[in-house]
Design a protein around this motif. Structure first.
Motif, PDB file in Angstrom:
ATOM      1  N   LYS A 148       0.852  -1.194   0.000  1.00  0.00           N
ATOM      2  CA  LYS A 148       0.000   0.000   0.000  1.00  0.00           C
ATOM      3  C   LYS A 148       0.887   1.243   0.000  1.00  0.00           C
ATOM      4  O   LYS A 148       2.084   1.181   0.305  1.00  0.00           O
ATOM      5  CB  LYS A 148      -0.928   0.009   1.209  1.00  0.00           C
ATOM      6  CG  LYS A 148      -0.228  -0.163   2.551  1.00  0.00           C
ATOM      7  CD  LYS A 148      -1.234  -0.329   3.675  1.00  0.00           C
ATOM      8  CE  LYS A 148      -0.528  -0.630   5.002  1.00  0.00           C
ATOM      9  NZ  LYS A 148      -1.496  -0.804   6.106  1.00  0.00           N
ATOM     10  N   TYR A 149       0.282   2.343  -0.341  1.00  0.00           N
ATOM     11  CA  TYR A 149       0.985   3.621  -0.465  1.00  0.00           C
ATOM     12  C   TYR A 149       0.592   4.480   0.725  1.00  0.00           C
ATOM     13  O   TYR A 149      -0.547   4.933   0.839  1.00  0.00           O
ATOM     14  CB  TYR A 149       0.588   4.272  -1.784  1.00  0.00           C
ATOM     15  CG  TYR A 149       1.224   5.605  -2.079  1.00  0.00           C
ATOM     16  CD1 TYR A 149       2.595   5.798  -1.977  1.00  0.00           C
ATOM     17  CD2 TYR A 149       0.434   6.677  -2.502  1.00  0.00           C
ATOM     18  CE1 TYR A 149       3.169   7.020  -2.274  1.00  0.00           C
ATOM     19  CE2 TYR A 149       0.995   7.903  -2.814  1.00  0.00           C
ATOM     20  CZ  TYR A 149       2.361   8.071  -2.698  1.00  0.00           C
ATOM     21  OH  TYR A 149       2.928   9.279  -3.005  1.00  0.00           O
ATOM     22  N   THR A 175       8.560  -3.947  -2.329  1.00  0.00           N
ATOM     23  CA  THR A 175       9.100  -2.603  -2.116  1.00  0.00           C
ATOM     24  C   THR A 175       8.108  -1.768  -1.313  1.00  0.00           C
ATOM     25  O   THR A 175       6.900  -1.874  -1.512  1.00  0.00           O
ATOM     26  CB  THR A 175       9.371  -1.924  -3.472  1.00  0.00           C
ATOM     27  OG1 THR A 175      10.330  -2.706  -4.196  1.00  0.00           O
ATOM     28  CG2 THR A 175       9.912  -0.512  -3.294  1.00  0.00           C
ATOM     29  N   ARG A 176       8.607  -0.959  -0.417  1.00  0.00           N
ATOM     30  CA  ARG A 176       7.752  -0.077   0.394  1.00  0.00           C
ATOM     31  C   ARG A 176       7.572   1.256  -0.334  1.00  0.00           C
ATOM     32  O   ARG A 176       8.562   1.894  -0.727  1.00  0.00           O
ATOM     33  CB  ARG A 176       8.392   0.149   1.766  1.00  0.00           C
ATOM     34  CG  ARG A 176       7.574   1.061   2.695  1.00  0.00           C
ATOM     35  CD  ARG A 176       6.548   0.294   3.455  1.00  0.00           C
ATOM     36  NE  ARG A 176       5.657   1.181   4.188  1.00  0.00           N
ATOM     37  CZ  ARG A 176       5.868   1.638   5.424  1.00  0.00           C
ATOM     38  NH1 ARG A 176       6.974   1.307   6.065  1.00  0.00           N
ATOM     39  NH2 ARG A 176       4.974   2.414   6.021  1.00  0.00           N
ATOM     40  N   PHE A 177       6.338   1.682  -0.497  1.00  0.00           N
ATOM     41  CA  PHE A 177       6.016   2.944  -1.156  1.00  0.00           C
ATOM     42  C   PHE A 177       5.419   3.911  -0.130  1.00  0.00           C
ATOM     43  O   PHE A 177       4.401   3.598   0.499  1.00  0.00           O
ATOM     44  CB  PHE A 177       5.019   2.726  -2.298  1.00  0.00           C
ATOM     45  CG  PHE A 177       5.616   2.040  -3.500  1.00  0.00           C
ATOM     46  CD1 PHE A 177       6.001   2.781  -4.609  1.00  0.00           C
ATOM     47  CD2 PHE A 177       5.792   0.666  -3.517  1.00  0.00           C
ATOM     48  CE1 PHE A 177       6.540   2.156  -5.727  1.00  0.00           C
ATOM     49  CE2 PHE A 177       6.344   0.030  -4.625  1.00  0.00           C
ATOM     50  CZ  PHE A 177       6.718   0.775  -5.732  1.00  0.00           C
ATOM     51  N   ILE A 178       6.053   5.080   0.013  1.00  0.00           N
ATOM     52  CA  ILE A 178       5.631   6.042   1.030  1.00  0.00           C
ATOM     53  C   ILE A 178       5.712   7.461   0.462  1.00  0.00           C
ATOM     54  O   ILE A 178       6.337   7.695  -0.576  1.00  0.00           O
ATOM     55  CB  ILE A 178       6.515   5.945   2.297  1.00  0.00           C
ATOM     56  CG1 ILE A 178       7.995   6.094   1.924  1.00  0.00           C
ATOM     57  CG2 ILE A 178       6.262   4.636   3.041  1.00  0.00           C
ATOM     58  CD1 ILE A 178       8.956   6.033   3.096  1.00  0.00           C
ATOM     59  N   HIS A 179       5.081   8.397   1.144  1.00  0.00           N
ATOM     60  CA  HIS A 179       5.244   9.809   0.805  1.00  0.00           C
ATOM     61  C   HIS A 179       5.225  10.634   2.082  1.00  0.00           C
ATOM     62  O   HIS A 179       4.611  10.259   3.087  1.00  0.00           O
ATOM     63  CB  HIS A 179       4.179  10.281  -0.193  1.00  0.00           C
ATOM     64  CG  HIS A 179       2.767  10.045   0.214  1.00  0.00           C
ATOM     65  ND1 HIS A 179       1.801  11.012   0.171  1.00  0.00           N
ATOM     66  CD2 HIS A 179       2.122   8.922   0.672  1.00  0.00           C
ATOM     67  CE1 HIS A 179       0.635  10.519   0.571  1.00  0.00           C
ATOM     68  NE2 HIS A 179       0.815   9.262   0.882  1.00  0.00           N
ATOM     69  N   ILE A 180       5.939  11.768   2.025  1.00  0.00           N
ATOM     70  CA  ILE A 180       6.086  12.591   3.212  1.00  0.00           C
ATOM     71  C   ILE A 180       6.035  14.060   2.802  1.00  0.00           C
ATOM     72  O   ILE A 180       6.554  14.453   1.760  1.00  0.00           O
ATOM     73  CB  ILE A 180       7.409  12.265   3.947  1.00  0.00           C
ATOM     74  CG1 ILE A 180       7.469  12.963   5.301  1.00  0.00           C
ATOM     75  CG2 ILE A 180       8.620  12.589   3.092  1.00  0.00           C
ATOM     76  CD1 ILE A 180       8.599  12.428   6.188  1.00  0.00           C
ATOM     77  N   ASN A 181       5.380  14.846   3.632  1.00  0.00           N
ATOM     78  CA  ASN A 181       5.262  16.280   3.408  1.00  0.00           C
ATOM     79  C   ASN A 181       6.617  16.939   3.674  1.00  0.00           C
ATOM     80  O   ASN A 181       7.134  16.895   4.790  1.00  0.00           O
ATOM     81  CB  ASN A 181       4.192  16.848   4.350  1.00  0.00           C
ATOM     82  CG  ASN A 181       3.923  18.321   4.119  1.00  0.00           C
ATOM     83  OD1 ASN A 181       4.711  19.037   3.518  1.00  0.00           O
ATOM     84  ND2 ASN A 181       2.782  18.785   4.605  1.00  0.00           N
ATOM     85  N   GLY A 182       7.193  17.569   2.627  1.00  0.00           N
ATOM     86  CA  GLY A 182       8.503  18.178   2.775  1.00  0.00           C
ATOM     87  C   GLY A 182       8.551  19.258   3.835  1.00  0.00           C
ATOM     88  O   GLY A 182       9.591  19.474   4.472  1.00  0.00           O
ATOM     89  N   GLU A 183       7.431  19.943   4.042  1.00  0.00           N
ATOM     90  CA  GLU A 183       7.398  20.996   5.047  1.00  0.00           C
ATOM     91  C   GLU A 183       7.539  20.447   6.461  1.00  0.00           C
ATOM     92  O   GLU A 183       7.974  21.149   7.366  1.00  0.00           O
ATOM     93  CB  GLU A 183       6.092  21.782   4.923  1.00  0.00           C
ATOM     94  CG  GLU A 183       5.978  22.593   3.634  1.00  0.00           C
ATOM     95  CD  GLU A 183       4.645  23.301   3.524  1.00  0.00           C
ATOM     96  OE1 GLU A 183       3.680  22.864   4.211  1.00  0.00           O
ATOM     97  OE2 GLU A 183       4.546  24.277   2.765  1.00  0.00           O
TER      98      GLU A 183
END
Length: 208
Positions: free
Chosen positions: A67-68, A116-124
């Motif tokens: 999952k993302y 594979t691990r799929f992630i996202h992060i807020n740059g702020e």
């Protein structure tokens, strides 16, 4: 006399033939048993491999694979890269249109490539991490293998330079960095450590 000798000779031949036949039977039995043993060994090895693969898959799913997911902070990022050997992480900013395009494709690829691990992060919310990983442009995809950042996809230059690139285009670009595997086509090795894409032409990419 000659008849007796011929009879004895015939009996000897018969016994010799029987001995040879018995030896052949024994060898055949050995071969059959050997093959059965080999097949059993192969079967057991295959079962062990399947069990290990299933166990590994369960462990990966428990660690967020398949999952993302959005990460809340830098601590979660470091925990994710410790638990997973292969990680794809999008650095985004809220309201950035091209980040939303990337989101759509990564959601698909997360389900397709469970290893594979799929992630996202807020740059702020990850200023220290953004500086450490040299995140200069939003969106940027950081590719991490065994806790080492091996590649970046900055903006859309590597994806055809347009908004309507396909999921497969991104998939093959990721495969060049060996963070995922694509079996259908040969993928050329990527150049490591991309410094910066030509991003001025994109309205909705942001310098970081």
């Amino acid at each position: 006399m000659a008849a007796n000798i011929q009879q004895q000779f015939g009996e000897q031949l018969l016994r010799a033939a029987q001995v040879v036949e018995e030896q052949i039977d024994q060898e055949m039995n050995k071969l059959e048993n050997l093959e059965e043993d080999d097949l059993e060994v192969i079967r057991r090895q295959r079962m062990e491999q399947m069990k290990k693969a299933q166990k590994d898959k369960i462990e990966m799913l428990s660690n967020g694979h398949g999952k993302y997911e959005e990460l809340a902070d830098e601590k979660e990022f470091f925990e994710a890269t410790k638990k997973s050997d292969r990680v794809v992480c999008l650095f985004y900013l809220p309201g950035n249109f091209r980040c939303k395009i990337i989101d759509k494709h990564l959601e698909i690829l997360a389900r397709r490539h469970v290893g594979t691990r799929f992630i996202h992060i807020n740059g702020e919310k990850a200023q220290f991490l953004s500086t450490r990983l040299n995140i200069r442009v939003i969106p940027t995809i950081a590719i991490i293998v065994k806790q080492n950042t091996v590649d970046y996809i900055r903006g859309f230059d590597d994806l055809g330079g347009k908004d309507d690139f396909t999921t497969e285009t991104l998939e093959h670009r990721l495969a060049r960095s060996e963070v995922i595997t694509v079996e259908k086509k040969h993928v050329a090795p990527a150049k490591k450590k991309i410094i910066r894409s030509g991003v001025d032409e994109y309205d909705n990419e942001e310098d970081w």
